[in-house]
Scaffold this motif. Structure first.
Motif, PDB file in Angstrom:
ATOM      1  N   ALA A  79     -28.859  49.850 -81.229  1.00 44.51           N
ATOM      2  CA  ALA A  79     -27.422  49.605 -81.339  1.00 44.51           C
ATOM      3  C   ALA A  79     -26.704  50.947 -81.330  1.00 44.51           C
ATOM      4  CB  ALA A  79     -27.128  48.851 -82.630  1.00 44.51           C
ATOM      5  N   THR A  80     -25.457  50.936 -80.917  1.00 43.36           N
ATOM      6  CA  THR A  80     -24.687  52.180 -80.881  1.00 43.36           C
ATOM      7  C   THR A  80     -23.911  52.418 -82.170  1.00 43.36           C
ATOM      8  OG1 THR A  80     -22.832  51.021 -79.833  1.00 43.36           O
ATOM      9  CG2 THR A  80     -24.442  52.098 -78.383  1.00 43.36           C
ATOM     10  N   GLU A  81     -23.796  51.392 -83.018  1.00 49.45           N
ATOM     11  CA  GLU A  81     -23.029  51.500 -84.255  1.00 49.45           C
ATOM     12  C   GLU A  81     -23.462  50.396 -85.209  1.00 49.45           C
ATOM     13  OE1 GLU A  81     -18.553  50.552 -84.860  1.00 49.45           O
ATOM     14  OE2 GLU A  81     -18.629  52.666 -84.264  1.00 49.45           O
ATOM     15  N   ALA A  82     -23.372  50.671 -86.492  1.00 50.61           N
ATOM     16  CA  ALA A  82     -23.736  49.659 -87.490  1.00 50.61           C
ATOM     17  C   ALA A  82     -22.906  49.860 -88.750  1.00 50.61           C
ATOM     18  CB  ALA A  82     -25.217  49.742 -87.821  1.00 50.61           C
ATOM     19  N   SER A  83     -22.726  48.790 -89.504  1.00 56.26           N
ATOM     20  CA  SER A  83     -21.976  48.843 -90.760  1.00 56.26           C
ATOM     21  C   SER A  83     -22.919  48.564 -91.925  1.00 56.26           C
ATOM     22  CB  SER A  83     -20.841  47.825 -90.754  1.00 56.26           C
ATOM     23  OG  SER A  83     -19.888  48.146 -89.759  1.00 56.26           O
ATOM     24  N   PHE A  84     -22.645  49.225 -93.051  1.00 53.53           N
ATOM     25  CA  PHE A  84     -23.496  49.087 -94.230  1.00 53.53           C
ATOM     26  C   PHE A  84     -22.627  48.965 -95.475  1.00 53.53           C
ATOM     27  CE2 PHE A  84     -25.627  51.810 -91.124  1.00 53.53           C
ATOM     28  CZ  PHE A  84     -26.825  51.147 -90.941  1.00 53.53           C
ATOM     29  N   GLU A  85     -23.198  48.417 -96.522  1.00 50.98           N
ATOM     30  CA  GLU A  85     -22.537  48.332 -97.819  1.00 50.98           C
ATOM     31  C   GLU A  85     -23.172  49.345 -98.768  1.00 50.98           C
ATOM     32  OE1 GLU A  85     -19.863  46.482 -98.908  1.00 50.98           O
ATOM     33  OE2 GLU A  85     -19.637  46.005 -96.767  1.00 50.98           O
ATOM     34  N   THR A  86     -22.351  50.030 -99.536  1.00 52.13           N
ATOM     35  CA  THR A  86     -22.843  50.992-100.519  1.00 52.13           C
ATOM     36  C   THR A  86     -22.686  50.413-101.922  1.00 52.13           C
ATOM     37  OG1 THR A  86     -20.721  52.093-100.941  1.00 52.13           O
ATOM     38  CG2 THR A  86     -21.988  52.842 -99.026  1.00 52.13           C
ATOM     39  N   LYS A  87     -23.298  51.076-102.887  1.00 50.95           N
ATOM     40  CA  LYS A  87     -23.065  50.690-104.276  1.00 50.95           C
ATOM     41  C   LYS A  87     -21.607  50.945-104.633  1.00 50.95           C
ATOM     42  CE  LYS A  87     -27.687  51.566-106.186  1.00 50.95           C
ATOM     43  NZ  LYS A  87     -28.470  52.383-107.133  1.00 50.95           N
ATOM     44  N   PRO A  88     -21.046  50.175-105.545  1.00 49.86           N
ATOM     45  CA  PRO A  88     -19.646  50.416-105.956  1.00 49.86           C
ATOM     46  C   PRO A  88     -19.489  51.810-106.565  1.00 49.86           C
ATOM     47  CG  PRO A  88     -20.415  48.278-106.735  1.00 49.86           C
ATOM     48  CD  PRO A  88     -21.630  49.005-106.223  1.00 49.86           C
TER      49      PRO A  88
ATOM     50  N   ARG B 276     -32.726  51.654 -93.194  1.00 48.47           N
ATOM     51  CA  ARG B 276     -31.429  51.148 -92.715  1.00 48.47           C
ATOM     52  C   ARG B 276     -31.287  51.318 -91.203  1.00 48.47           C
ATOM     53  NH1 ARG B 276     -26.599  53.229 -96.705  1.00 48.47           N
ATOM     54  NH2 ARG B 276     -26.473  51.382 -98.027  1.00 48.47           N
ATOM     55  N   MET B 277     -31.699  52.475 -90.725  1.00 54.91           N
ATOM     56  CA  MET B 277     -31.605  52.736 -89.292  1.00 54.91           C
ATOM     57  C   MET B 277     -32.459  51.766 -88.493  1.00 54.91           C
ATOM     58  SD  MET B 277     -31.669  56.921 -89.221  1.00 54.91           S
ATOM     59  CE  MET B 277     -31.535  57.036 -87.430  1.00 54.91           C
ATOM     60  N   LEU B 278     -33.646  51.507 -88.979  1.00 52.51           N
ATOM     61  CA  LEU B 278     -34.553  50.610 -88.261  1.00 52.51           C
ATOM     62  C   LEU B 278     -34.071  49.166 -88.317  1.00 52.51           C
ATOM     63  CD1 LEU B 278     -37.999  52.083 -89.392  1.00 52.51           C
ATOM     64  CD2 LEU B 278     -36.893  52.359 -87.171  1.00 52.51           C
ATOM     65  N   SER B 279     -33.626  48.710 -89.489  1.00 58.50           N
ATOM     66  CA  SER B 279     -33.202  47.318 -89.636  1.00 58.50           C
ATOM     67  C   SER B 279     -31.928  47.016 -88.854  1.00 58.50           C
ATOM     68  CB  SER B 279     -32.997  46.977 -91.112  1.00 58.50           C
ATOM     69  OG  SER B 279     -31.964  47.768 -91.671  1.00 58.50           O
ATOM     70  N   SER B 280     -31.088  48.042 -88.665  1.00 57.77           N
ATOM     71  CA  SER B 280     -29.848  47.851 -87.909  1.00 57.77           C
ATOM     72  C   SER B 280     -30.008  48.228 -86.436  1.00 57.77           C
ATOM     73  CB  SER B 280     -28.726  48.689 -88.519  1.00 57.77           C
ATOM     74  OG  SER B 280     -29.068  50.073 -88.477  1.00 57.77           O
ATOM     75  N   GLN B 281     -31.211  48.639 -86.057  1.00 50.10           N
ATOM     76  CA  GLN B 281     -31.544  49.015 -84.677  1.00 50.10           C
ATOM     77  C   GLN B 281     -30.744  50.224 -84.172  1.00 50.10           C
ATOM     78  OE1 GLN B 281     -31.039  45.270 -82.506  1.00 50.10           O
ATOM     79  NE2 GLN B 281     -33.242  44.900 -82.660  1.00 50.10           N
ATOM     80  N   LEU B 282     -30.385  51.114 -85.110  1.00 47.85           N
ATOM     81  CA  LEU B 282     -29.759  52.368 -84.692  1.00 47.85           C
ATOM     82  C   LEU B 282     -30.791  53.309 -84.077  1.00 47.85           C
ATOM     83  CD1 LEU B 282     -27.286  53.126 -87.629  1.00 47.85           C
ATOM     84  CD2 LEU B 282     -26.691  52.546 -85.279  1.00 47.85           C
TER      85      LEU B 282
END
Length: 411
Positions: free
Chosen positions: A47-56, A339-345
């Motif tokens: 993928a060329t871009e991905a979104s992630f959630e961080t801890k608050p 994260r990179m692998l799971s989002s296919q970055l």
């Protein structure tokens, strides 16, 4: 009349044909774009871009917080990963060189804390400044010195960024002011650098980093006071790795909420093991400071795998199980890789290839840092002053002077 009807019908038929042709073209275009996208994805498999959630984030005296939803492009992710992995590999090499007694004296490793320096660098502008404590190898690399410049400085060789005269705690580069050996001394110096940024009016900020062990220093609070009085664009960053030398912060600090320690200065807490969270928090902090609102205190909650320095085994005040648990559950590099692998970055093959490139680069730098020469005795008094007002520098005795000269940075 029949001719007019025929002409009218002919025009309508032509318009219908044109319309059908346009629809056909659009359909072919959509179909081609879809097929092209499919084959591009199939061929590159990323993928060329991905979104992630961080801890608050936790905040003090702030009405807003950084976004917990962060976006990262493939190119950004690969760069962040490369930087963290290079620091980790470089520090591993430094530890081995110390055990071989090729590096002597003080040596404080940054392994485990890579996401702090790398995340911040992802948000900094070229004119922003940094000053840190003696755990400076990673920051030196981030601020533009290649692995050879760091490792050769550690081995005291001429290819070092300070030509072998600074060692572990005294490395510098453009807009990077060290590497400071006195606990907490860099905090007021950071306030001074922020004063310079404000004086020059270039909207730059200064990031002044210190550890939880230095957080109780009186000079830190004096720097807070001056920075707020003058609304200096300074981000005071407490890298909370849990231990000041061999003392847990639970035993040394009455309050371990370091992001609130500025009292009248707003603060923010961020997961220092998440490179994207650190990057987002730093963007927020830079925007806050450059807007003229004054300083900000940031606490990055992180962890160091090694002892305080190479002379500290790091296991007399904490268990091996504790260290292993952090490695398995919170490691900044492993978690970002997942994260990179799971989002296919990126693919596993790409990252393995990148790891091999980094290993080869650091291994080559290590080899050169061991084989390189030391500076000559005539260079010991060189570059002490940018403009020397005296022709000689005092030697071991007042009457044993040595000529001052300019050599410059390592080539």
């Amino acid at each position: 009349m029949l001719n007019n009807c025929a002409r009218t019908l002919g025009r309508q038929a032509n318009k219908r044909v044109d319309a059908l042709q346009s629809v056909s073209d659009v359909r072919r275009s959509i179909s081609w774009n879809t097929i092209s996208s499919f084959f591009a994805t199939s061929k590159n498999n990323y993928a060329t871009e991905a979104s992630f959630e961080t801890k608050p984030y936790k905040v003090h005296k702030l009405d807003t917080t950084p976004s917990t939803s962060v976006t990262c492009t493939r190119d950004e992710a690969l760069l962040l990963y490369r930087k963290m992995q290079t620091i980790r590999r470089m520090e591993t090499s430094a530890g081995n060189l110390y055990k071989e007694k090729i590096i002597r004296g003080f040596c404080h490793l940054y392994s485990g804390q890579e996401a702090v320096a790398v995340g911040m660098s992802g948000a900094m502008r070229p004119h922003d400044m940094v000053i840190t404590a003696y755990r400076a190898h990673g920051w030196t690399y981030i601020m533009g010195i290649d692995p050879l410049g760091v490792l050769a400085e550690l081995t005291g060789r001429v290819s070092g960024c300070s030509r072998g005269k600074g060692g572990s705690m005294h490395m510098y580069s453009k807009n990077f002011f060290g590497g400071n050996g006195i606990v907490g001394a860099q905090v007021p110096l950071g306030a001074g650098l922020a004063f310079a940024q404000k004086y020059n009016g270039n909207d730059g900020v200064c990031i002044a980093l210190y550890g939880d062990g230095a957080s109780n220093q009186g000079q830190a609070f004096e720097a807070y006071n001056m920075a707020k009085l003058w609304d200096l664009p300074c981000i005071f960053v407490c890298e909370n790795n849990g231990y000041g030398m061999g003392t847990s912060n639970q035993r040394s600090s009455a309050s371990t909420a370091y992001y609130t320690r500025g009292d009248y200065i707003p603060g923010i807490w961020v997961d220092g093991m998440d490179v994207l969270a650190v990057r987002e928090a730093t963007r927020y902090a830079i925007d806050y400071c450059k807007s003229g609102k004054g300083p900000l205190v940031m606490e990055t909650f992180t962890y160091r795998y090694s002892g305080h320095s190479m002379s500290d085994p790091g296991t007399s005040y904490r268990t091996r199980d504790e260290i292993q648990e952090v490695r398995q559950t919170r490691d900044p590099i492993t978690s970002f890789k997942d994260r990179m692998l799971s989002s296919q970055l990126a693919t596993a093959e790409e990252l393995k290839k990148l790891d091999n490139e980094i290993k080869a680069q650091v291994d080559e730098a290590t080899k050169k840092a061991k084989a390189d020469r030391e500076i000559g005795l005539d260079e010991l008094p060189a570059d002490i002053y940018s403009q020397s007002l005296e022709p000689t520098i005092r030697g071991t005795t007042p009457w044993n002077g040595m000529p001052h000269k300019h050599v410059g940075v390592s080539s």
